[in-house]
Design an enzyme around this catalytic site. Structure first.
Site, PDB file in Angstrom:
ATOM      1  N   LYS A 195      -0.721  -6.917   4.805  1.00 49.45           N
ATOM      2  CA  LYS A 195      -0.423  -6.529   6.198  1.00 49.45           C
ATOM      3  C   LYS A 195      -1.368  -7.150   7.222  1.00 49.45           C
ATOM      4  O   LYS A 195      -1.743  -6.535   8.209  1.00 49.45           O
ATOM      5  CB  LYS A 195      -0.443  -4.998   6.350  1.00 49.45           C
ATOM      6  CG  LYS A 195       0.450  -4.271   5.344  1.00 49.45           C
ATOM      7  CD  LYS A 195       0.230  -2.768   5.381  1.00 49.45           C
ATOM      8  CE  LYS A 195       0.797  -2.098   4.150  1.00 49.45           C
ATOM      9  NZ  LYS A 195       0.571  -0.674   4.073  1.00 49.45           N
ATOM     10  N   ASP A 230       0.265   6.437   0.424  1.00 52.01           N
ATOM     11  CA  ASP A 230       1.214   7.186   1.258  1.00 52.01           C
ATOM     12  C   ASP A 230       2.316   7.865   0.443  1.00 52.01           C
ATOM     13  O   ASP A 230       2.800   8.933   0.819  1.00 52.01           O
ATOM     14  CB  ASP A 230       1.810   6.296   2.361  1.00 52.01           C
ATOM     15  CG  ASP A 230       2.410   5.003   1.827  1.00 52.01           C
ATOM     16  OD1 ASP A 230       2.314   4.742   0.608  1.00 52.01           O
ATOM     17  OD2 ASP A 230       2.961   4.230   2.630  1.00 52.01           O
TER      18      ASP A 230
END
Length: 499
Positions: A195, A230
């Site tokens: 990312k 997550d």
């Protein structure tokens, strides 16, 4: 004069004849080109097909890979990571806990006040902070100092509701959504950045250790109780409100799944079996691949052009990062081989990822008679006009891409249920309720995708079994879930149980 007139007439007739032939040829060519558009569409549709038999093969392959990944490290494309979470929230947790959620260019700090079964989440407060781009490629200390300073400022704003008992440390759940080799519930070494992050001196370091050192440097006394990703956070958040939650799936920019496994069904687990007899497994299912996956020429090229060729194959055909890009690649082929947008190829169409999945979702949802949303989106992005006929082709492509992704997502969930023995009712046994907690923008906002996924899962399960399986939206698991895991693994848990 007569001869001249005759000659002129002959020349005129020849010109008319030539013009007619040109028009006819153009029409034939145009029909040929449109025929090629339809041919490309049909071949793509066939290559993306997900009949129920193929979905069962994918689910079976998923189950086989799950077994292999649990048996040994590196035994499968599925990492099947042991999360060290063996005590999911029950709803009894009390007190207040912090969460730090780092998974992209922003991070969130949060505090949650828990009031037990009766009151659940009494209050929550959070703050979102943007990470300056230089810190994403700088030194590890600089990034973690920045995070610790923001956390310290947030702690300083605690109101009277958040009262810390004397002699106790604040406790934090840390959601870190980058590849980590977990070594305990509250430690894990960074494998690699994704990312847009590239901080070399953090690689191979314990990310919790880096955070603790930074908190010490800014004078913040806080214990990191749990390091989670997550998906595990979403599972914790789902279980907190519903004790029947057995798995969590993220369908957003990326995709992943986590589920509750019997600890004695994990051959590679070397430690003592946990008291609960359970262990949460982070599957990293985006890396699943199988000869049964319906891959097209566009998928192979997308993979070849990606930063990680040969990796994350399932993710590249079902997640929000890639669906719009697949659409762009098919439209580019139509433009190149069938002049779909006219004689010239729109320059913007050659820009990778220019069509984002939210745009594709908006076009797919267009129900206006002239498909004006499709027309305006293509005009805005590609700067080209379109006819209704062209817009209908675009809708068909959106449908093919989203349907394949949704049905394969359902096959993955069905594979997890098969591994847990929850895919069919057992003779003479009370049917167990199985709830799947879902999160992610793709699931939440792309209605056609989520509805197709749910109906495909019902189709795979059959009428009887599907009555005991429920899919729910577990919003913001990555934040609240981390705080809940800090609570369910609190260092003060035994004190409160004995008092």
């Amino acid at each position: 004069m007569g001869k001249v007139a005759v000659g002129a007439t002959v020349v005129c007739a020849a010109a008319v004849c030539a013009a007619t032939v040109y028009v006819v040829r153009r029409r034939m060519k145009s029909c040929g080109k449109w025929g090629r558009v339809i041919e490309i569409l049909k071949v793509f549709e066939e290559d993306c097909a997900t009949p129920i038999g193929k979905l069962r093969q994918v689910a079976d392959a998923m189950t086989v890979e799950m077994h292999a990944g649990l048996a040994s490290e590196g035994g499968s494309k599925l990492k099947m990571l042991i999360s060290y979470v063996d005590n999911l929230p029950s709803g009894d947790e009390q007190g207040f806990f912090y969460a730090l959620d780092l998974g992209g260019t922003n991070f969130r700090v949060m505090r949650v006040l828990l009031g037990g079964k009766q009151d659940r989440v009494v209050k929550q407060e959070f703050e979102e902070v943007s990470i300056p781009p230089p810190l994403m490629t700088g030194a590890s200390d600089e990034l973690f100092n920045f995070i610790a300073e923001a956390l310290a400022r947030f702690v300083a704003t605690e109101g009277e509701d958040f009262h810390l008992q004397a002699g106790r440390q604040r406790e934090l759940g840390f959601t870190f959504s980058f590849p980590v080799k977990q070594t305990s519930l509250c430690s894990g070494t960074l494998i690699n950045w994704t990312k847009g992050f590239s901080i070399e001196d953090a690689l191979g370091q314990d990310v919790v250790g880096e955070l603790i050192k930074a908190m010490e440097r800014v004078g913040l006394d806080m214990n990191v109780t749990a390091l989670v990703n997550d998906t595990v956070g979403t599972l914790a958040g789902g279980r907190y409100y519903n004790s029947d939650v057995v798995a969590a799936v993220i369908l957003g920019t990326g995709t992943n799944a986590a589920y509750v496994e019997r600890a004695n069904a994990i051959p590679k687990w070397q430690g003592l079996l946990p008291k609960s007899g359970e262990m949460v497994i982070n599957m990293e299912w985006g890396n699943f691949r199988s000869s049964h996956l319906p891959l097209t020429e566009y998928d192979h090229l997308l993979d070849f052009d990606s930063l990680n060729p040969g990796e994350q194959i399932l993710e590249k055909i079902i997640s929000g990062m890639y669906l719009g890009e697949i659409l762009r690649r098919v439209l580019l082929k139509m433009a190149e081989e069938a002049a779909f947008f006219g004689d010239s190829i729109p320059p913007k169409l050659k820009v990778p990822f220019i069509i984002r999945t939210p745009t594709m979702s908006a076009m797919h949802s267009d129900t206006s008679p002239d498909l004006k949303v499709v027309g305006s989106k293509l005009k805005d992005i590609l700067e080209v006009p379109t006819t209704l006929k062209m817009r209908k082709v675009v809708i068909s492509l959106c449908n093919i891409i989203a349907t394949r992704g949704a049905r394969l997502s359902a096959a993955g969930i069905y594979g997890i249920l098969k591994k847990l023995g929850r895919d069919a009712p057992k003779d003479g046994e009370t049917t167990q309720k199985s709830v799947i907690a879902m999160d992610g923008g793709l699931f939440e906002h792309y209605t056609q995708f989520s509805e197709c996924m749910e109906s495909s899962l019902k189709e795979l399960l059959g009428d009887e079994a599907s009555g005991s399986v429920e899919v729910i939206h577990s919003n913001d698991g990555s934040g609240v879930g981390a705080a809940l895991l800090a609570a369910s693994h609190s260092q003060y848990l035994e004190d409160s149980e004995t008092s």
